[in-house]
Motif scaffolding. Structure first.
Motif, mmCIF file in Angstrom:
data_model
loop_
_atom_site.group_PDB
_atom_site.id
_atom_site.type_symbol
_atom_site.label_atom_id
_atom_site.label_comp_id
_atom_site.label_asym_id
_atom_site.label_seq_id
_atom_site.Cartn_x
_atom_site.Cartn_y
_atom_site.Cartn_z
ATOM 1 N N LYS A 208 11.212 11.697 0.844
ATOM 2 C CA LYS A 208 10.807 13.009 0.333
ATOM 3 C C LYS A 208 10.209 12.868 -1.059
ATOM 4 O O LYS A 208 9.312 13.605 -1.447
ATOM 5 N N VAL A 209 10.729 11.917 -1.834
ATOM 6 C CA VAL A 209 10.257 11.675 -3.195
ATOM 7 C C VAL A 209 10.012 10.186 -3.359
ATOM 8 O O VAL A 209 10.858 9.372 -2.998
ATOM 9 N N VAL A 210 8.859 9.819 -3.891
ATOM 10 C CA VAL A 210 8.528 8.412 -4.143
ATOM 11 C C VAL A 210 8.342 8.248 -5.647
ATOM 12 O O VAL A 210 7.530 8.944 -6.250
ATOM 13 N N LEU A 211 9.104 7.355 -6.248
ATOM 14 C CA LEU A 211 9.020 7.094 -7.683
ATOM 15 C C LEU A 211 8.364 5.748 -7.927
ATOM 16 O O LEU A 211 8.633 4.788 -7.218
ATOM 17 N N VAL B 11 1.767 11.198 -1.788
ATOM 18 C CA VAL B 11 2.405 9.938 -1.407
ATOM 19 C C VAL B 11 3.762 10.259 -0.782
ATOM 20 O O VAL B 11 4.595 10.933 -1.383
ATOM 21 N N VAL B 12 3.961 9.787 0.445
ATOM 22 C CA VAL B 12 5.206 10.058 1.170
ATOM 23 C C VAL B 12 5.945 8.781 1.548
ATOM 24 O O VAL B 12 6.959 8.819 2.234
ATOM 25 N N GLY B 13 5.438 7.645 1.092
ATOM 26 C CA GLY B 13 6.102 6.386 1.410
ATOM 27 C C GLY B 13 5.269 5.200 0.967
ATOM 28 O O GLY B 13 4.235 5.351 0.312
ATOM 29 N N VAL B 14 5.748 4.023 1.345
ATOM 30 C CA VAL B 14 5.039 2.786 1.012
ATOM 31 C C VAL B 14 5.091 1.824 2.183
ATOM 32 O O VAL B 14 5.983 1.886 3.018
ATOM 33 N N LYS B 15 4.107 0.947 2.243
ATOM 34 C CA LYS B 15 4.167 -0.213 3.116
ATOM 35 C C LYS B 15 4.546 -1.361 2.202
ATOM 36 O O LYS B 15 4.013 -1.489 1.095
ATOM 37 N N ALA B 16 5.505 -2.166 2.633
ATOM 38 C CA ALA B 16 6.043 -3.200 1.765
ATOM 39 C C ALA B 16 6.245 -4.504 2.513
ATOM 40 O O ALA B 16 6.226 -4.549 3.741
ATOM 41 N N VAL C 67 0.269 -0.254 -9.126
ATOM 42 C CA VAL C 67 0.738 0.666 -8.080
ATOM 43 C C VAL C 67 -0.006 1.995 -8.190
ATOM 44 O O VAL C 67 -0.406 2.568 -7.177
ATOM 45 N N ARG C 68 -0.228 2.502 -9.398
ATOM 46 C CA ARG C 68 -0.985 3.749 -9.573
ATOM 47 C C ARG C 68 -2.376 3.622 -8.981
ATOM 48 O O ARG C 68 -2.905 4.549 -8.368
ATOM 49 N N LYS C 69 -2.995 2.459 -9.153
ATOM 50 C CA LYS C 69 -4.347 2.254 -8.643
ATOM 51 C C LYS C 69 -4.390 2.138 -7.119
ATOM 52 O O LYS C 69 -5.449 2.273 -6.523
ATOM 53 N N MET C 70 -3.233 1.913 -6.479
ATOM 54 C CA MET C 70 -3.190 1.945 -5.018
ATOM 55 C C MET C 70 -3.460 3.363 -4.521
ATOM 56 O O MET C 70 -3.957 3.552 -3.423
ATOM 57 N N SER C 71 -3.110 4.356 -5.337
ATOM 58 C CA SER C 71 -3.337 5.753 -4.977
ATOM 59 C C SER C 71 -4.755 6.186 -5.323
ATOM 60 O O SER C 71 -5.396 6.912 -4.574
ATOM 61 N N SER D 81 0.844 -1.194 0.000
ATOM 62 C CA SER D 81 0.000 0.000 0.000
ATOM 63 C C SER D 81 0.878 1.242 0.000
ATOM 64 O O SER D 81 2.076 1.175 0.283
ATOM 65 N N LEU D 82 0.266 2.369 -0.331
ATOM 66 C CA LEU D 82 0.972 3.647 -0.328
ATOM 67 C C LEU D 82 0.686 4.372 0.977
ATOM 68 O O LEU D 82 -0.406 4.268 1.530
#
Length: 97
Positions: A43-46, A23-28, A56-60, A13-14
């Motif tokens: 600071k930046v999530v790619l 988006v400031v991070g991810v759960k992995a 991944v886009r659809k998680m947002s 998840s994001l």
């Protein structure tokens, strides 16, 4: 400044800033180490997930349309006189036209 890269990690998840929705991070999940779950903030999530880009886009935002069309191919490194740094080369020959 620095970075940490990890292989065999699945984003589950994001993590978003509550105030901005950014988006400031991810759960992995570490898929090799018994499924250990962890959170990464930055600071930046790619999104550099290749064929998994749309998932991944659809998680947002689950309503996003797909933008990725998977294709097979190869990467070649050519001498500069064949492909200067300011130019690219593509051979658009695929099974589906």
């Amino acid at each position: 400044a620095g970075a940490c890269a990890a292989n065999y990690v699945k984003v589950t998840s994001l993590v978003k800033d509550v105030g901005t929705g950014r988006v400031v991070g991810v759960k992995a999940k570490d898929v090799l180490d018994g499924g250990r779950e962890f959170e990464v903030r930055a600071k930046v999530v790619l999104n550099c997930t290749g064929p998994f880009t749309d998932a991944v886009r659809k998680m947002s935002d689950g309503s996003r349309m797909d933008i990725m069309t998977p294709a097979g191919g190869a990467h070649l490194t050519l001498p500069k006189h064949f492909a200067p740094e300011s130019e690219g080369l593509i051979v658009p020959k695929t099974k589906d036209g």
